[in-house]
Write an enzyme that holds these catalytic residues in place. Structure first.
Site, PDB file in Angstrom:
ATOM      1  N   GLY A 218     -16.716  11.690   2.052  1.00 21.34           N
ATOM      2  CA  GLY A 218     -16.280  10.147   1.523  1.00 21.34           C
ATOM      3  C   GLY A 218     -15.874   9.232   2.666  1.00 21.34           C
ATOM      4  N   THR A 219     -16.954   8.871   3.514  1.00 19.72           N
ATOM      5  CA  THR A 219     -17.044   7.847   4.391  1.00 19.72           C
ATOM      6  C   THR A 219     -18.457   7.193   4.489  1.00 19.72           C
ATOM      7  OG1 THR A 219     -16.777   7.385   6.487  1.00 19.72           O
ATOM      8  CG2 THR A 219     -17.116   9.465   6.067  1.00 19.72           C
TER       9      THR A 219
ATOM     10  N   HIS B 254      -6.556   6.870  12.227  1.00 20.42           N
ATOM     11  CA  HIS B 254      -6.434   5.460  12.099  1.00 20.42           C
ATOM     12  C   HIS B 254      -4.733   5.117  11.793  1.00 20.42           C
ATOM     13  CE1 HIS B 254     -10.732   4.547  10.853  1.00 20.42           C
ATOM     14  NE2 HIS B 254     -10.601   4.540  12.453  1.00 20.42           N
TER      15      HIS B 254
ATOM     16  N   ARG C  19       0.776  -1.254   0.004  1.00 20.38           N
ATOM     17  CA  ARG C  19      -0.085  -0.041  -0.063  1.00 20.38           C
ATOM     18  C   ARG C  19       0.868   1.193  -0.153  1.00 20.38           C
ATOM     19  NH1 ARG C  19      -4.642   0.287   4.005  1.00 20.38           N
ATOM     20  NH2 ARG C  19      -4.995   2.031   2.421  1.00 20.38           N
TER      21      ARG C  19
ATOM     22  N   GLN D  19      -9.884   9.401   8.715  1.00 23.37           N
ATOM     23  CA  GLN D  19      -9.568   8.083   8.971  1.00 23.37           C
ATOM     24  C   GLN D  19      -8.614   7.636   7.974  1.00 23.37           C
ATOM     25  OE1 GLN D  19     -13.612   5.902   9.279  1.00 23.37           O
ATOM     26  NE2 GLN D  19     -14.264   8.009   8.335  1.00 23.37           N
ATOM     27  N   ASN D  20      -7.890   8.382   6.999  1.00 26.37           N
ATOM     28  CA  ASN D  20      -7.239   7.763   5.900  1.00 26.37           C
ATOM     29  C   ASN D  20      -5.888   7.600   6.427  1.00 26.37           C
ATOM     30  OD1 ASN D  20      -9.545   7.812   4.268  1.00 26.37           O
ATOM     31  ND2 ASN D  20      -8.996   9.764   3.062  1.00 26.37           N
ATOM     32  N   VAL D  21      -5.160   6.561   6.085  1.00 24.33           N
ATOM     33  CA  VAL D  21      -3.619   6.498   6.399  1.00 24.33           C
ATOM     34  C   VAL D  21      -2.653   7.098   5.379  1.00 24.33           C
ATOM     35  CG1 VAL D  21      -4.181   4.638   7.936  1.00 24.33           C
ATOM     36  CG2 VAL D  21      -3.821   4.171   5.794  1.00 24.33           C
ATOM     37  N   ASP D  22      -3.379   7.624   4.344  1.00 22.76           N
ATOM     38  CA  ASP D  22      -2.507   8.176   3.122  1.00 22.76           C
ATOM     39  C   ASP D  22      -1.814   9.512   3.772  1.00 22.76           C
ATOM     40  OD1 ASP D  22      -4.220  10.359   2.238  1.00 22.76           O
ATOM     41  OD2 ASP D  22      -5.385   8.768   1.397  1.00 22.76           O
TER      42      ASP D  22
HETATM   43  P1  OAD Z   1     -15.319   3.053   2.865  1.00 21.16           P
HETATM   44  O1  OAD Z   1     -14.694   2.324   1.965  1.00 21.16           O
HETATM   45  O2  OAD Z   1     -16.030   2.357   3.890  1.00 21.16           O
HETATM   46  O3  OAD Z   1     -16.217   4.133   2.209  1.00 21.16           O
HETATM   47  C1  OAD Z   1     -15.818   4.782   1.269  1.00 21.16           C
HETATM   48  C2  OAD Z   1     -17.003   5.867   1.070  1.00 21.16           C
HETATM   49  O4  OAD Z   1     -16.450   6.729  -0.118  1.00 21.16           O
HETATM   50  C3  OAD Z   1     -18.249   5.539   0.443  1.00 21.16           C
HETATM   51  O5  OAD Z   1     -19.248   6.094   1.367  1.00 21.16           O
HETATM   52  C4  OAD Z   1     -18.319   5.914  -0.771  1.00 21.16           C
HETATM   53  O6  OAD Z   1     -19.594   6.208  -1.361  1.00 21.16           O
HETATM   54  C5  OAD Z   1     -17.570   7.091  -0.895  1.00 21.16           C
HETATM   55  N1  OAD Z   1     -16.786   7.523  -1.975  1.00 21.16           N
HETATM   56  C6  OAD Z   1     -16.440   6.569  -3.119  1.00 21.16           C
HETATM   57  N2  OAD Z   1     -16.024   7.297  -4.208  1.00 21.16           N
HETATM   58  C7  OAD Z   1     -15.949   8.491  -3.864  1.00 21.16           C
HETATM   59  C8  OAD Z   1     -15.683   9.911  -4.495  1.00 21.16           C
HETATM   60  N3  OAD Z   1     -14.915   9.871  -5.678  1.00 21.16           N
HETATM   61  N4  OAD Z   1     -15.589  10.813  -3.474  1.00 21.16           N
HETATM   62  C9  OAD Z   1     -16.205  11.006  -2.305  1.00 21.16           C
HETATM   63  N5  OAD Z   1     -16.677   9.704  -1.873  1.00 21.16           N
HETATM   64  C10 OAD Z   1     -16.552   8.772  -2.448  1.00 21.16           C
HETATM   65  O7  OAD Z   1     -14.291   3.931   3.776  1.00 21.16           O
HETATM   66  P2  OAD Z   1     -14.212   4.709   5.178  1.00 21.16           P
HETATM   67  O8  OAD Z   1     -15.544   5.059   5.560  1.00 21.16           O
HETATM   68  O9  OAD Z   1     -13.210   5.858   5.155  1.00 21.16           O
HETATM   69  O10 OAD Z   1      -9.866   1.696   8.751  1.00 21.16           O
HETATM   70  O11 OAD Z   1     -13.645   3.390   5.952  1.00 21.16           O
HETATM   71  C11 OAD Z   1     -13.427   3.659   7.486  1.00 21.16           C
HETATM   72  C12 OAD Z   1     -12.255   2.763   7.834  1.00 21.16           C
HETATM   73  O12 OAD Z   1     -12.786   1.346   7.535  1.00 21.16           O
HETATM   74  C13 OAD Z   1     -10.993   3.021   7.292  1.00 21.16           C
HETATM   75  O13 OAD Z   1     -10.319   4.107   7.845  1.00 21.16           O
HETATM   76  C14 OAD Z   1     -10.257   1.631   7.280  1.00 21.16           C
HETATM   77  C15 OAD Z   1     -11.386   0.891   6.902  1.00 21.16           C
HETATM   78  O14 OAD Z   1     -11.397  -0.533   7.528  1.00 21.16           O
HETATM   79  C16 OAD Z   1      -8.815   0.798   9.282  1.00 21.16           C
HETATM   80  O15 OAD Z   1      -8.033   0.285   8.364  1.00 21.16           O
HETATM   81  C17 OAD Z   1      -8.329   0.865  10.478  1.00 21.16           C
END
Ligand code: OAD
Length: 233
Positions: free
Chosen positions: A177-178, A104, A56, A86-89
Site C-alpha cells: 500500500g504505497t 515518518h 488527524r 511510513q504511516n504515522v497511525d
Molecule cells: P500514498 O497516498 O502516496 O499511496 C497510497 C497507496 O495505497 C497507493 O499506491 C494506493 O494504490 C494504495 N492503496 C489504496 N487503497 C488501498 C488498499 N485498500 N489496500 C492496499 N493499498 C491501497 O501513500 P504513501 O505511499 O504511504 O509522508 O505515502 C508516502 C508518504 O507520503 C506518507 O508517509 C506521507 C505522504 O506525504 C509524510 O507525511 C511525511
C-alpha cells in the site's frame, strides 16, 4: 525462523477508514503538503500544523486496525517479523505487531522543540495541555514548546538507517500500500538482499522490477493471499 520484513504505506490503513495521500480524494487534494507537512510550513504557520494533526489524531481514535494489520501479526507465528511503516497511525501496534519502526513519526506523540529526545505520548500529564490536542502554547514540564512528532518534508528521516539494516537482513521482503514515490522510504526495496523473495501488495501498483511478485489487490485480500503463499511452503 526466517526474517520477514514488511514495509507499509497509507494503503494498509485505507480499509480502516484513514484517507491515503495521493489517491483520488486523498489528503493532498485537500491540503497543500508544504503547508501542513514541511519544515517551512511549520515555521510559517505552526498553529495550522497543530490544528491539522489535532484533527488527524481525532480521526485515528475513531478507526480500528483491519484484517491486513492483523494478518501481519498472525505471520509472527511463522517468521521473525519486522514492520517498517511510513504511516504515522498506530494501527500496527493496536493490532498487536511486536516490532514496528516508524519512518515518518507518530501521530499520537509530540516532542520538545528544544530537546528532540523528550517525546510525549498523548494524552500526557507532563504537558500543559492534558488532552489529545496541542497548540503553539502547549509546553512541557521544562517550559519548552512542543511540536508534532512527525518527520516533515525537508527534514531527515532518523530511523532510515535502522530500516536499511532490517531490509538488508530480510529473507522475505513485502511492500504493502504505497505509491513508492516518497524517498528515502521508497528506496528500501533496493536494500533487500539479492536472493530475497519480494512481494508487493497494492490494488494500483507502481512500476517495480521484474523479480517482485505483485499482488494487485487491496491490503486485506492481498495479505490473506500472502499468508497462503508463505505458510503453504
Ligand atoms: P500514498 O497516498 O502516496 O499511496 C497510497 C497507496 O495505497 C497507493 O499506491 C494506493 O494504490 C494504495 N492503496 C489504496 N487503497 C488501498 C488498499 N485498500 N489496500 C492496499 N493499498 C491501497 O501513500 P504513501 O505511499 O504511504 O509522508 O505515502 C508516502 C508518504 O507520503 C506518507 O508517509 C506521507 C505522504 O506525504 C509524510 O507525511 C511525511
Amino acid at each position: 525462523m526466517k526474517n520477514l520484513v514488511i514495509s507499509t504505506g497509507a494503503g494498509i490503513s485505507a480499509e480502516s477508514g484513514i484517507t491515503t495521500f495521493r489517491d483520488a480524494g486523498g489528503l493532498w487534494e485537500n491540503y497543500k503538503v508544504m503547508d501542513v507537512a514541511s519544515d517551512e510550513g511549520f515555521a510559517r504557520n505552526p498553529a495550522l500544523i497543530h490544528r491539522f494533526y489535532n484533527e488527524r489524531r481525532k480521526q485515528l481514535l475513531e478507526v480500528e486496525p483491519n484484517a491486513a494489520h492483523r494478518g501481519l501479526v498472525a505471520l509472527e507465528q511463522h517468521f521473525n517479523v519486522n514492520v517498517i511503516t511510513q504511516n504515522v497511525d498506530d494501527l500496527h501496534e493496536r493490532a498487536g505487531s511486536k516490532n514496528v519502526l516508524h519512518l515518518h513519526g507518530e501521530l499520537m506523540k509530540v516532542r520538545s522543540m528544544r530537546h528532540d529526545d523528550r517525546i510525549y505520548t498523548l494524552p500526557s500529564a507532563e504537558l500543559s495541555d492534558k488532552g489529545l490536542e496541542t497548540s503553539v502554547d502547549t509546553v512541557d514540564a521544562h517550559g519548552d514548546h512542543v511540536r508534532p512528532h512527525i518527520v516533515f518534508f525537508g527534514e531527515a528521516v532518523p530511523n532510515f538507517d535502522a530500516a536499511c539494516r532490517l531490509a538488508s537482513q530480510a529473507d522475505i521482503f513485502v511492500v504493502i500500500g504505497t505509491t513508492l514515490v516518497v524517498y528515502p522510504a521508497a528506496a528500501l526495496l533496493q536494500y533487500a538482499p539479492k536472493g530475497a523473495e519480494v512481494y508487493y501488495i497494492d490494488p494500483n501498483p507502481a512500476a517495480v522490477p521484474p523479480h517482485v511478485h505483485v499482488i494487485a489487490k487491496k491490503a486485506t485480500e492481498g495479505v490473506a493471499e500472502l499468508i497462503q503463499i508463505l505458510t503453504n511452503k
